[in-house]
Design a protein around this motif. Sequence first.
Motif, PDB file in Angstrom:
ATOM      1  N   THR A 159       0.501 -17.472  13.403  1.00  0.00           N
ATOM      2  CA  THR A 159       1.189 -18.090  14.681  1.00  0.00           C
ATOM      3  C   THR A 159       0.099 -17.768  15.675  1.00  0.00           C
ATOM      4  OG1 THR A 159       2.613 -15.982  15.017  1.00  0.00           O
ATOM      5  CG2 THR A 159       3.317 -17.766  13.346  1.00  0.00           C
ATOM      6  N   ALA A 160       0.593 -18.084  16.941  1.00  0.00           N
ATOM      7  CA  ALA A 160      -0.246 -17.650  18.175  1.00  0.00           C
ATOM      8  C   ALA A 160       0.056 -16.610  18.498  1.00  0.00           C
ATOM      9  CB  ALA A 160       0.175 -18.888  19.384  1.00  0.00           C
ATOM     10  N   SER A 161       1.067 -15.753  17.898  1.00  0.00           N
ATOM     11  CA  SER A 161       1.381 -14.357  18.441  1.00  0.00           C
ATOM     12  C   SER A 161       0.398 -13.560  18.510  1.00  0.00           C
ATOM     13  CB  SER A 161       2.769 -14.075  17.954  1.00  0.00           C
ATOM     14  OG  SER A 161       2.609 -13.920  16.686  1.00  0.00           O
ATOM     15  N   ALA A 162      -0.284 -13.592  17.199  1.00  0.00           N
ATOM     16  CA  ALA A 162      -1.308 -12.823  16.865  1.00  0.00           C
ATOM     17  C   ALA A 162      -2.708 -13.074  17.658  1.00  0.00           C
ATOM     18  CB  ALA A 162      -1.662 -12.782  15.383  1.00  0.00           C
ATOM     19  N   VAL A 163      -2.969 -14.036  18.099  1.00  0.00           N
ATOM     20  CA  VAL A 163      -4.031 -14.493  18.796  1.00  0.00           C
ATOM     21  C   VAL A 163      -3.797 -13.828  20.259  1.00  0.00           C
ATOM     22  CG1 VAL A 163      -5.314 -16.217  19.834  1.00  0.00           C
ATOM     23  CG2 VAL A 163      -4.589 -16.374  17.438  1.00  0.00           C
ATOM     24  N   VAL A 164      -2.463 -14.167  20.744  1.00  0.00           N
ATOM     25  CA  VAL A 164      -2.250 -13.633  22.267  1.00  0.00           C
ATOM     26  C   VAL A 164      -2.285 -12.108  22.174  1.00  0.00           C
ATOM     27  CG1 VAL A 164      -0.314 -13.646  23.701  1.00  0.00           C
ATOM     28  CG2 VAL A 164      -0.918 -15.673  22.507  1.00  0.00           C
ATOM     29  N   GLY A 165      -1.612 -11.462  21.187  1.00  0.00           N
ATOM     30  CA  GLY A 165      -1.710  -9.991  20.747  1.00  0.00           C
ATOM     31  C   GLY A 165      -2.892  -9.405  20.981  1.00  0.00           C
ATOM     32  N   HIS A 166      -3.729 -10.200  20.298  1.00  0.00           N
ATOM     33  CA  HIS A 166      -5.118  -9.119  20.141  1.00  0.00           C
ATOM     34  C   HIS A 166      -5.860  -9.572  21.319  1.00  0.00           C
ATOM     35  CE1 HIS A 166      -9.472  -9.252  19.413  1.00  0.00           C
ATOM     36  NE2 HIS A 166      -9.486 -10.595  19.479  1.00  0.00           N
ATOM     37  N   THR A 167      -5.906 -10.759  22.082  1.00  0.00           N
ATOM     38  CA  THR A 167      -6.514 -11.216  23.244  1.00  0.00           C
ATOM     39  C   THR A 167      -6.137 -10.389  24.348  1.00  0.00           C
ATOM     40  OG1 THR A 167      -6.918 -13.325  22.459  1.00  0.00           O
ATOM     41  CG2 THR A 167      -7.563 -12.825  24.748  1.00  0.00           C
ATOM     42  N   SER A 168      -4.581 -10.114  24.438  1.00  0.00           N
ATOM     43  CA  SER A 168      -4.100  -9.665  25.663  1.00  0.00           C
ATOM     44  C   SER A 168      -3.985  -8.019  25.597  1.00  0.00           C
ATOM     45  CB  SER A 168      -2.733 -10.203  25.861  1.00  0.00           C
ATOM     46  OG  SER A 168      -1.912  -9.784  24.793  1.00  0.00           O
ATOM     47  N   ASP A 169      -4.431  -7.504  24.469  1.00  0.00           N
ATOM     48  CA  ASP A 169      -4.306  -6.153  24.234  1.00  0.00           C
ATOM     49  C   ASP A 169      -5.856  -5.519  24.374  1.00  0.00           C
ATOM     50  OD1 ASP A 169      -3.948  -3.539  23.585  1.00  0.00           O
ATOM     51  OD2 ASP A 169      -3.307  -3.861  21.438  1.00  0.00           O
ATOM     52  N   GLU A 170      -6.664  -5.660  23.074  1.00  0.00           N
ATOM     53  CA  GLU A 170      -8.077  -5.204  23.279  1.00  0.00           C
ATOM     54  C   GLU A 170      -8.868  -6.047  23.919  1.00  0.00           C
ATOM     55  OE1 GLU A 170      -7.220  -6.293  18.701  1.00  0.00           O
ATOM     56  OE2 GLU A 170      -6.100  -5.544  20.384  1.00  0.00           O
ATOM     57  N   GLY A 171      -8.659  -7.336  24.025  1.00  0.00           N
ATOM     58  CA  GLY A 171      -9.639  -8.305  24.858  1.00  0.00           C
ATOM     59  C   GLY A 171      -9.468  -8.155  26.292  1.00  0.00           C
ATOM     60  N   PHE A 172      -8.122  -7.969  26.578  1.00  0.00           N
ATOM     61  CA  PHE A 172      -7.776  -7.610  28.040  1.00  0.00           C
ATOM     62  C   PHE A 172      -8.322  -6.312  28.614  1.00  0.00           C
ATOM     63  CE2 PHE A 172      -4.147  -7.291  31.303  1.00  0.00           C
ATOM     64  CZ  PHE A 172      -4.970  -8.048  32.281  1.00  0.00           C
ATOM     65  N   LYS A 173      -8.273  -5.206  27.890  1.00  0.00           N
ATOM     66  CA  LYS A 173      -8.740  -4.069  28.232  1.00  0.00           C
ATOM     67  C   LYS A 173     -10.136  -4.011  28.255  1.00  0.00           C
ATOM     68  CE  LYS A 173      -4.551  -1.501  26.109  1.00  0.00           C
ATOM     69  NZ  LYS A 173      -4.178  -0.812  24.861  1.00  0.00           N
ATOM     70  N   HIS A 206     -21.656  -3.403  24.574  1.00  0.00           N
ATOM     71  CA  HIS A 206     -20.733  -4.687  25.163  1.00  0.00           C
ATOM     72  C   HIS A 206     -19.681  -3.878  25.989  1.00  0.00           C
ATOM     73  CE1 HIS A 206     -19.015  -3.340  21.232  1.00  0.00           C
ATOM     74  NE2 HIS A 206     -19.887  -3.945  20.695  1.00  0.00           N
ATOM     75  N   ALA A 207     -18.653  -4.835  26.634  1.00  0.00           N
ATOM     76  CA  ALA A 207     -17.760  -4.469  27.289  1.00  0.00           C
ATOM     77  C   ALA A 207     -16.592  -3.569  26.649  1.00  0.00           C
ATOM     78  CB  ALA A 207     -16.976  -5.589  28.205  1.00  0.00           C
ATOM     79  N   PHE A 208     -16.583  -4.085  25.239  1.00  0.00           N
ATOM     80  CA  PHE A 208     -15.560  -3.500  24.326  1.00  0.00           C
ATOM     81  C   PHE A 208     -16.029  -1.922  24.113  1.00  0.00           C
ATOM     82  CE2 PHE A 208     -13.781  -2.037  20.417  1.00  0.00           C
ATOM     83  CZ  PHE A 208     -12.567  -2.668  20.177  1.00  0.00           C
ATOM     84  N   GLY A 209     -17.418  -1.807  24.013  1.00  0.00           N
ATOM     85  CA  GLY A 209     -17.786  -0.753  23.733  1.00  0.00           C
ATOM     86  C   GLY A 209     -17.657   0.276  24.794  1.00  0.00           C
ATOM     87  N   ALA A 210     -17.783  -0.353  26.026  1.00  0.00           N
ATOM     88  CA  ALA A 210     -17.624   0.604  27.245  1.00  0.00           C
ATOM     89  C   ALA A 210     -16.255   1.009  27.287  1.00  0.00           C
ATOM     90  CB  ALA A 210     -18.255  -0.266  28.682  1.00  0.00           C
ATOM     91  N   ALA A 211     -15.201   0.094  27.184  1.00  0.00           N
ATOM     92  CA  ALA A 211     -13.563   0.239  27.247  1.00  0.00           C
ATOM     93  C   ALA A 211     -13.311   1.470  26.320  1.00  0.00           C
ATOM     94  CB  ALA A 211     -13.035  -1.034  26.995  1.00  0.00           C
ATOM     95  N   PHE A 212     -13.620   1.394  24.846  1.00  0.00           N
ATOM     96  CA  PHE A 212     -13.191   2.293  23.827  1.00  0.00           C
ATOM     97  C   PHE A 212     -14.190   3.413  23.418  1.00  0.00           C
ATOM     98  CE2 PHE A 212     -10.828  -1.831  23.855  1.00  0.00           C
ATOM     99  CZ  PHE A 212      -9.404  -1.356  24.169  1.00  0.00           C
ATOM    100  N   GLY A 213     -15.416   3.280  24.043  1.00  0.00           N
ATOM    101  CA  GLY A 213     -16.245   4.309  23.405  1.00  0.00           C
ATOM    102  C   GLY A 213     -16.899   4.395  22.128  1.00  0.00           C
ATOM    103  N   VAL A 214     -17.027   3.038  21.620  1.00  0.00           N
ATOM    104  CA  VAL A 214     -17.353   2.830  20.261  1.00  0.00           C
ATOM    105  C   VAL A 214     -18.490   2.072  20.080  1.00  0.00           C
ATOM    106  CG1 VAL A 214     -15.164   3.536  19.261  1.00  0.00           C
ATOM    107  CG2 VAL A 214     -15.571   1.173  19.862  1.00  0.00           C
ATOM    108  N   PRO A 215     -19.221   2.017  18.937  1.00  0.00           N
ATOM    109  CA  PRO A 215     -20.291   0.984  18.832  1.00  0.00           C
ATOM    110  C   PRO A 215     -19.834  -0.462  18.523  1.00  0.00           C
ATOM    111  CG  PRO A 215     -20.389   2.353  16.942  1.00  0.00           C
ATOM    112  CD  PRO A 215     -19.377   3.063  18.083  1.00  0.00           C
ATOM    113  N   ASP A 216     -18.547  -0.626  17.923  1.00  0.00           N
ATOM    114  CA  ASP A 216     -18.270  -1.999  17.626  1.00  0.00           C
ATOM    115  C   ASP A 216     -16.704  -1.880  17.511  1.00  0.00           C
ATOM    116  OD1 ASP A 216     -17.749  -1.469  14.690  1.00  0.00           O
ATOM    117  OD2 ASP A 216     -19.893  -1.438  14.584  1.00  0.00           O
TER     118      ASP A 216
END
Length: 457
Positions: A176-190, A207-217
Amino acid sequence: MAQSPLRALVNILSNAVDGIEGVYEKNGATFPNLDAPYTPSPLEHDPQVMGLTAVLLGAAFQLMMTVGTPIENITTTYTCQMYMTASLRYVVETSIADVLKEGDPKGVHVDEIAQKINAKDPALIARVLRYMASRHCFREVSPNVFAHNKLSSVLVKTKSFAEIQADPLSQYDGMTASAVVGHTSDEGFKSASHLSEWLQDPTSAPHAFGAAFGVPDMWQWFEQPGNELRRRRFATVMKAIGAGGYPDRIFTEAIDWKALPESATVVDVGGNTGSVSLAIAKAHPHLNLVVQDLPQVIDSLTKPFWSENSPEYVSNGKIKFQPHDFFTPNPTKNVDVFFMRMILHDWSKEKSVEILTHLRAAAQPSTKLVVFDHIILHACPDPLMPPENVPNAPWPMLANLGYGIGGITTVFDIHMLNLFGGQERTVAEFTELGKLTGWKLEKAIPGPTGTIVYSAV
């Protein structure tokens, strides 16, 4: 007097509506009501409807930007979009959409919603849902009483509210769309909150994700303790992508599959479940297909998918599964066609060159490479694009129809940049990738997902 841009856009909208309603009337159907919960219709994928919808969406958004004041458009419509993202995350994580589904279809009062989700202040729920209802997601049917509409109904999960409460970890199972929304609005938004800083210094993190969470991927981050739900939710997102959402004809008509001999081998590189291979196999049963992906994906997703959906292809040997990392030499030789769906957009130019170089090393002189990825169309005319492969953009619309096409593909582009340092590509960029790796671009056809066909050189 010459027609004004405002009047031209209104006429474009009127003509598009006439065309869409004409298709529905011809098929004995009526266009879905925004106030009713969503029911999928095969007419959504009708080529004429899809084309007219892109024009209508682009013209409607351009009209809104034309009529609204610049200050209002920039500060309210654009800058404050983050509050819709945050609100979506709230209603998905608290399962408010599921509470409404199981409540009175005429509407549920926020007091009852608060009791169900164990919220302390019903007024906060009302404010969030009213914000969303004012943007046509949910309906406020009477003061502080809310019900589903076409948009909000897709936020409902496959499990009952009681099942969600009993086993939160599995709440996003089911596509369902809930998983896409949850993923995008959580880790994507952060991650997006770090995007500007990363763009100003791309050497500071991968990448920005790495900058946000301090991980390589993202994959390493998913394995960290506390991310079990996010990891499982993202697996559901990948299953949903694997299950489709795109018309099968995009894949089954990408090239002249019928012209390939009975002995032809077609390799689905990074195939996930192999759902595209299944669509091709059903349309062209003479082909021999190989689905390649990482060992854990083959075992957990690919094999169960085929066992459930088409075990006969496994038993008759027309489909094989091959564990493979596409950053290493490809083990399958004498391949007639390699294809990839939504793979290259995850990766930077350098990594994409590495992937395509390995495929070229395994190719025959006659091998074709078909890439299914979004094609970025410029907002201005592009001399590299044949006229038959670009949308008919009536004046005064943008060449990529703005929100109708370009607005969608560029969202994917920035999302890939944000999470992976990847990108969606223009035709010129796909051509360059081919030149760097021994592949000649034959054609590039935009669509819900683009079709890019290469030949070996």
